[in-house]
Scaffold this motif. Structure first.
Motif, PDB file in Angstrom:
ATOM      1  N   ALA A  89       0.884  -1.170   0.000  1.00  0.00           N
ATOM      2  CA  ALA A  89       0.000   0.000   0.000  1.00  0.00           C
ATOM      3  C   ALA A  89       0.916   1.211   0.000  1.00  0.00           C
ATOM      4  O   ALA A  89       1.915   1.236   0.724  1.00  0.00           O
ATOM      5  N   ARG A  90       0.571   2.214  -0.796  1.00  0.00           N
ATOM      6  CA  ARG A  90       1.404   3.420  -0.871  1.00  0.00           C
ATOM      7  C   ARG A  90       0.539   4.670  -0.781  1.00  0.00           C
ATOM      8  O   ARG A  90      -0.566   4.711  -1.299  1.00  0.00           O
ATOM      9  N   LYS A  91       1.073   5.684  -0.136  1.00  0.00           N
ATOM     10  CA  LYS A  91       0.394   6.971  -0.039  1.00  0.00           C
ATOM     11  C   LYS A  91       0.340   7.612  -1.419  1.00  0.00           C
ATOM     12  O   LYS A  91       1.343   7.623  -2.139  1.00  0.00           O
ATOM     13  N   VAL A  92      -0.819   8.151  -1.779  1.00  0.00           N
ATOM     14  CA  VAL A  92      -0.957   8.841  -3.059  1.00  0.00           C
ATOM     15  C   VAL A  92      -0.101  10.106  -3.069  1.00  0.00           C
ATOM     16  O   VAL A  92       0.499  10.463  -4.082  1.00  0.00           O
ATOM     17  N   SER A  93      -0.002  10.783  -1.930  1.00  0.00           N
ATOM     18  CA  SER A  93       0.692  12.071  -1.855  1.00  0.00           C
ATOM     19  C   SER A  93       2.179  11.996  -2.164  1.00  0.00           C
ATOM     20  O   SER A  93       2.728  12.885  -2.800  1.00  0.00           O
ATOM     21  N   ASN A  94       2.858  10.934  -1.708  1.00  0.00           N
ATOM     22  CA  ASN A  94       4.315  10.893  -1.887  1.00  0.00           C
ATOM     23  C   ASN A  94       4.862   9.506  -2.258  1.00  0.00           C
ATOM     24  O   ASN A  94       6.068   9.309  -2.265  1.00  0.00           O
ATOM     25  N   ASN A  95       3.997   8.552  -2.524  1.00  0.00           N
ATOM     26  CA  ASN A  95       4.377   7.200  -2.950  1.00  0.00           C
ATOM     27  C   ASN A  95       5.103   6.393  -1.869  1.00  0.00           C
ATOM     28  O   ASN A  95       5.715   5.375  -2.167  1.00  0.00           O
ATOM     29  N   GLU A  96       5.050   6.812  -0.615  1.00  0.00           N
ATOM     30  CA  GLU A  96       5.680   6.050   0.472  1.00  0.00           C
ATOM     31  C   GLU A  96       4.830   4.840   0.826  1.00  0.00           C
ATOM     32  O   GLU A  96       3.593   4.902   0.818  1.00  0.00           O
ATOM     33  N   ILE A  97       5.496   3.750   1.182  1.00  0.00           N
ATOM     34  CA  ILE A  97       4.808   2.542   1.636  1.00  0.00           C
ATOM     35  C   ILE A  97       4.146   2.854   2.970  1.00  0.00           C
ATOM     36  O   ILE A  97       4.723   3.543   3.815  1.00  0.00           O
ATOM     37  N   ALA A  98       2.919   2.354   3.165  1.00  0.00           N
ATOM     38  CA  ALA A  98       2.164   2.688   4.378  1.00  0.00           C
ATOM     39  C   ALA A  98       1.399   1.493   4.899  1.00  0.00           C
ATOM     40  O   ALA A  98       0.956   0.628   4.138  1.00  0.00           O
ATOM     41  N   GLY A  99       1.205   1.441   6.206  1.00  0.00           N
ATOM     42  CA  GLY A  99       0.386   0.412   6.837  1.00  0.00           C
ATOM     43  C   GLY A  99       1.070  -0.941   6.897  1.00  0.00           C
ATOM     44  O   GLY A  99       2.240  -1.092   6.526  1.00  0.00           O
ATOM     45  N   THR A 100       0.319  -1.924   7.391  1.00  0.00           N
ATOM     46  CA  THR A 100       0.847  -3.280   7.525  1.00  0.00           C
ATOM     47  C   THR A 100      -0.216  -4.281   7.081  1.00  0.00           C
ATOM     48  O   THR A 100      -1.410  -4.005   7.147  1.00  0.00           O
ATOM     49  N   TRP A 135      -5.219  -5.471   4.974  1.00  0.00           N
ATOM     50  CA  TRP A 135      -4.262  -4.414   5.269  1.00  0.00           C
ATOM     51  C   TRP A 135      -4.799  -3.576   6.415  1.00  0.00           C
ATOM     52  O   TRP A 135      -5.986  -3.256   6.458  1.00  0.00           O
ATOM     53  N   LYS A 136      -3.911  -3.239   7.350  1.00  0.00           N
ATOM     54  CA  LYS A 136      -4.302  -2.390   8.480  1.00  0.00           C
ATOM     55  C   LYS A 136      -3.693  -1.008   8.292  1.00  0.00           C
ATOM     56  O   LYS A 136      -2.474  -0.866   8.150  1.00  0.00           O
ATOM     57  N   ALA A 137      -4.565  -0.003   8.289  1.00  0.00           N
ATOM     58  CA  ALA A 137      -4.120   1.378   8.155  1.00  0.00           C
ATOM     59  C   ALA A 137      -3.396   1.812   9.429  1.00  0.00           C
ATOM     60  O   ALA A 137      -3.722   1.349  10.525  1.00  0.00           O
ATOM     61  N   PRO A 138      -2.411   2.692   9.300  1.00  0.00           N
ATOM     62  CA  PRO A 138      -1.763   3.236  10.501  1.00  0.00           C
ATOM     63  C   PRO A 138      -2.787   3.938  11.381  1.00  0.00           C
ATOM     64  O   PRO A 138      -3.837   4.382  10.907  1.00  0.00           O
ATOM     65  N   ASP A 139      -2.483   4.042  12.653  1.00  0.00           N
ATOM     66  CA  ASP A 139      -3.390   4.708  13.600  1.00  0.00           C
ATOM     67  C   ASP A 139      -3.432   6.222  13.391  1.00  0.00           C
ATOM     68  O   ASP A 139      -4.371   6.878  13.836  1.00  0.00           O
ATOM     69  N   GLN A 140      -2.413   6.770  12.756  1.00  0.00           N
ATOM     70  CA  GLN A 140      -2.362   8.202  12.470  1.00  0.00           C
ATOM     71  C   GLN A 140      -2.795   8.455  11.026  1.00  0.00           C
ATOM     72  O   GLN A 140      -2.551   7.615  10.156  1.00  0.00           O
ATOM     73  N   PRO A 141      -3.422   9.580  10.724  1.00  0.00           N
ATOM     74  CA  PRO A 141      -3.836   9.885   9.349  1.00  0.00           C
ATOM     75  C   PRO A 141      -2.637   9.915   8.392  1.00  0.00           C
ATOM     76  O   PRO A 141      -1.581  10.449   8.736  1.00  0.00           O
ATOM     77  N   ILE A 142      -2.822   9.318   7.209  1.00  0.00           N
ATOM     78  CA  ILE A 142      -1.755   9.315   6.197  1.00  0.00           C
ATOM     79  C   ILE A 142      -2.258   9.783   4.831  1.00  0.00           C
ATOM     80  O   ILE A 142      -1.483   9.914   3.897  1.00  0.00           O
ATOM     81  N   GLY A 143      -3.542  10.007   4.692  1.00  0.00           N
ATOM     82  CA  GLY A 143      -4.089  10.437   3.406  1.00  0.00           C
ATOM     83  C   GLY A 143      -4.534   9.266   2.545  1.00  0.00           C
ATOM     84  O   GLY A 143      -4.571   8.121   2.994  1.00  0.00           O
ATOM     85  N   ASP A 144      -4.865   9.577   1.304  1.00  0.00           N
ATOM     86  CA  ASP A 144      -5.354   8.564   0.373  1.00  0.00           C
ATOM     87  C   ASP A 144      -4.237   7.571   0.037  1.00  0.00           C
ATOM     88  O   ASP A 144      -3.048   7.926   0.030  1.00  0.00           O
ATOM     89  N   ILE A 145      -4.655   6.345  -0.289  1.00  0.00           N
ATOM     90  CA  ILE A 145      -3.693   5.298  -0.632  1.00  0.00           C
ATOM     91  C   ILE A 145      -4.121   4.565  -1.896  1.00  0.00           C
ATOM     92  O   ILE A 145      -5.269   4.666  -2.330  1.00  0.00           O
ATOM     93  N   LYS A 146      -3.175   3.837  -2.465  1.00  0.00           N
ATOM     94  CA  LYS A 146      -3.420   2.880  -3.542  1.00  0.00           C
ATOM     95  C   LYS A 146      -2.638   1.620  -3.190  1.00  0.00           C
ATOM     96  O   LYS A 146      -1.592   1.688  -2.531  1.00  0.00           O
ATOM     97  N   PHE A 147      -3.135   0.494  -3.632  1.00  0.00           N
ATOM     98  CA  PHE A 147      -2.410  -0.761  -3.499  1.00  0.00           C
ATOM     99  C   PHE A 147      -1.705  -1.043  -4.820  1.00  0.00           C
ATOM    100  O   PHE A 147      -2.263  -0.803  -5.899  1.00  0.00           O
ATOM    101  N   PHE A 148      -0.491  -1.539  -4.727  1.00  0.00           N
ATOM    102  CA  PHE A 148       0.308  -1.873  -5.908  1.00  0.00           C
ATOM    103  C   PHE A 148       0.783  -3.310  -5.797  1.00  0.00           C
ATOM    104  O   PHE A 148       1.195  -3.759  -4.716  1.00  0.00           O
ATOM    105  N   ILE A 149       0.745  -4.015  -6.927  1.00  0.00           N
ATOM    106  CA  ILE A 149       1.264  -5.379  -6.952  1.00  0.00           C
ATOM    107  C   ILE A 149       2.133  -5.560  -8.189  1.00  0.00           C
ATOM    108  O   ILE A 149       1.829  -5.022  -9.261  1.00  0.00           O
TER     109      ILE A 149
END
Length: 173
Positions: A89-100, A135-149
């Motif tokens: 899962a990656r943040k739309v804003s900066n393409n960083e990997i997010a969540g677990t 997938w579990k979202a982080p407890d803190q807000p991170i913005g919109d996401i996309k999943f990539f495979i």
């Protein structure tokens, strides 16, 4: 004697190259390497990248938005068998990997790219087709996401960074 020496050298060289290739190939049969974390590209020899705009593999969620701490079901569907994969899962804003990832199907395992469990990869080279994850979202807000495979159909054929629709974060960002 000179021909015998050349033959011996050729045989030894062939044996070393064969052993290196076999060990290199076996290394990826149990999952993607950490070197693929950033760009999600397989590190195989002479691989052939196919367009991520294909009709064979799709990544779906049954939600269009999530809140911090939510658990989001993710389904990967394919009309063809494949051997390997890497899912993030990656943040739309900066393409960083997010969540677990907290639920994995058989034949897969967690990989730690930046944080524990932020990536899933294959754990064997058995043929796969339709897989379900949570997938579990982080407890803190991170913005919109996309999943990539990224999908590896065979050792030489793969598709990289096939993306899901945007899953919007509900509430304040």
């Amino acid at each position: 004697m000179e021909d015998g020496g050349r033959a011996h050298t050729a045989i030894v060289g062939w044996a070393c190259m064969t052993l290196c290739l076999v060990s290199y190939a076996a290394a990826f049969s149990q999952g993607a390497s950490l070197s693929a974390c950033t760009d999600m590209m397989p590190r195989h020899l002479r691989v052939q990248l196919h367009s991520s705009n294909n009709n064979y593999v799709t990544v779906h969620t049954n939600v269009s938005f999530y809140f911090p701490g939510d658990k989001v079901p993710v389904t990967v569907r394919s009309t063809r068998d494949y051997m390997g994969f890497m899912l993030q899962a990656r943040k739309v804003s900066n393409n960083e990997i997010a969540g677990t990832f907290i639920f994995l199907p058989p034949g897969s395992k967690l990989l730690t790219c930046f944080e524990d469990g932020d990536t899933v990869t294959h754990s064997d080279k058995s043929l796969k087709r339709n897989l379900s994850f949570v997938w579990k979202a982080p407890d803190q807000p991170i913005g919109d996401i996309k999943f990539f495979i990224s999908i590896v159909q065979s050792y030489f054929v793969y598709w990289a960074k096939i993306e899901s629709a945007v899953v919007a974060q509900g509430g304040p960002n």
